[in-house]
Design a protein around this motif. Structure first.
Motif, PDB file in Angstrom:
ATOM      1  N   CYS A  45       0.829  -1.200   0.000  1.00  0.00           N
ATOM      2  CA  CYS A  45       0.000   0.000   0.000  1.00  0.00           C
ATOM      3  C   CYS A  45       0.871   1.261   0.000  1.00  0.00           C
ATOM      4  N   CYS A  48      -0.153   3.288   3.561  1.00  0.00           N
ATOM      5  CA  CYS A  48       0.274   2.823   4.884  1.00  0.00           C
ATOM      6  C   CYS A  48       1.371   1.763   4.824  1.00  0.00           C
ATOM      7  N   SER A  50       1.333  -1.203   4.107  1.00  0.00           N
ATOM      8  CA  SER A  50       0.934  -2.569   4.430  1.00  0.00           C
ATOM      9  C   SER A  50       1.118  -3.482   3.211  1.00  0.00           C
ATOM     10  N   CYS A  64      -6.111  -2.029  -0.194  1.00  0.00           N
ATOM     11  CA  CYS A  64      -5.365  -2.336   1.020  1.00  0.00           C
ATOM     12  C   CYS A  64      -6.316  -2.869   2.084  1.00  0.00           C
ATOM     13  N   CYS A  67      -5.940  -0.281   5.442  1.00  0.00           N
ATOM     14  CA  CYS A  67      -6.521   1.066   5.481  1.00  0.00           C
ATOM     15  C   CYS A  67      -7.587   1.305   4.410  1.00  0.00           C
ATOM     16  N   HIS A  69      -7.199   1.813   1.247  1.00  0.00           N
ATOM     17  CA  HIS A  69      -6.751   2.624   0.114  1.00  0.00           C
ATOM     18  C   HIS A  69      -6.776   1.802  -1.187  1.00  0.00           C
TER      19      HIS A  69
HETATM   20 ZN   LIG Z   1      -2.995   0.853   3.322  1.00  0.00          ZN
END
Ligand SMILES: [Zn+2]
Length: 314
Positions: A45, A48, A50, A64, A67, A69
């Motif tokens: 991501c 963040c 991730s 994601c 979060c 996204h």
């Molecule tokens: Zn994220």
């Protein structure tokens, strides 16, 4: 991106068009390759960082899990916003790279069967942007420096600074004018501190602009030029540039876009000994993902002014 990963992407890359077309015949295959280039096959991501990212909608959208996204494989890259199939883009990049003297927008439109000239023209500009060397190592050894002027009769001419290692790499830089300060900046940025230089003895090449680099200045007569040109590499580069701008592009290059044409010419020349077109195509595909988007608005002159270059002189 690690060198091992980069090597792996290059090693397995198709070397000829039939193999290339077979490998990238579907959108899935193109997307899979780009995902490898962009994230090393492990999407993460952007917001963040991730690594829990799920692929949605047939591989066009990534979401994601941490979060929420959403991003697409091509957003924020030179492919940004395209609605055309990726395999058409792959083919376009192949065509631009495989032709030793480049290709015009009209030719690209015809080969790909694109509906509009504007699309072909915009694609060519984006692909050209992907030909900029990102990891530019400073020029080394003995570096020849010369200036050339690009522009038609009765028109304002644009200055191009030509820097060339002897039998090595070249840089072509569009200069705002024949100002010593600009030359000094370019020399500092592009030429290694311990390199030596050669010039035609123009006053702009001096201990200040060359920053104390060793310097052989020589004003050459026509007879001396025939016997052994002191700036032969620069003069060859300018001839090549002239043939290319006049031949492939009919001299129709706007001042605003001149630098990107210079970058394309230098890209081809500096990789003249690279074995196989596949490596160059792979490099371009990679750069398409690492460079920022280039929009139609950025490409078109604010003034709508169109300056065509009919000839190149030096
Ligand atoms: Zn994220």
């Amino acid at each position: 991106m690690s060198h091992n990963h980069q090597d792996a992407l290059w090693r397995g890359f198709p070397k000829a068009l039939p193999e290339f077309e077979a490998k990238f015949s579907t959108e899935d295959a193109c997307r899979a390759y780009l995902a490898q280039c962009r994230w090393n096959g492990e999407p993460h991501c952007k917001r963040c960082a991730s690594a829990k990212v799920w692929c949605e909608r047939d591989g066009t959208l990534y979401e994601c899990a941490t979060c929420g996204h959403q991003t697409s494989l091509t957003s924020g890259t030179l492919f940004h916003g395209t609605r055309k199939p990726l395999k058409l883009w792959f083919r376009a990049i192949w065509e631009v790279v495989v032709h030793r003297t480049g290709i015009s927008a009209a030719d690209l439109q015809r080969i790909l069967g694109l509906g509009s000239y504007e699309t072909a023209w915009t694609w060519l500009h984006r692909i050209r942007r992907a030909m900029v060397c990102e990891d530019r190592e400073k020029l080394k050894g003995c570096v020849q420096i010369d200036e050339a002027f690009v522009g038609g009769k009765g028109r304002e001419k644009e200055m191009v600074l030509v820097l060339s290692e002897e039998y090595g790499r070249v840089r072509l830089i569009h200069m705002p004018g024949n100002h010593e300060a600009c030359i000094g900046d370019v020399v500092k940025k592009e030429i290694a501190a311990d390199a030596s230089t050669k010039s035609d003895g123009h006053a702009a090449y001096n201990t200040v602009t060359l920053d104390k680099r060793e310097h052989q200045a020589k004003v050459q007569s026509k007879a001396e030029l025939r016997e052994g040109d002191h700036l032969q590499q620069c003069h060859w580069s300018v001839s090549r540039l002239k043939r290319w701008l006049l031949g492939t592009h009919n001299g129709a290059v706007r001042a605003k876009h001149l630098q990107s044409y210079l970058d394309e010419d230098a890209f081809r020349y500096n990789r003249r000994n690279t074995k196989g077109v596949g490596r160059l195509v792979a490099r371009c595909l990679q750069n398409m993902l690492s460079q920022d988007p280039l929009t139609m608005r950025q490409l078109i002159d604010d003034t709508g002014e169109c300056r065509l270059f009919a000839e190149v002189s030096y």
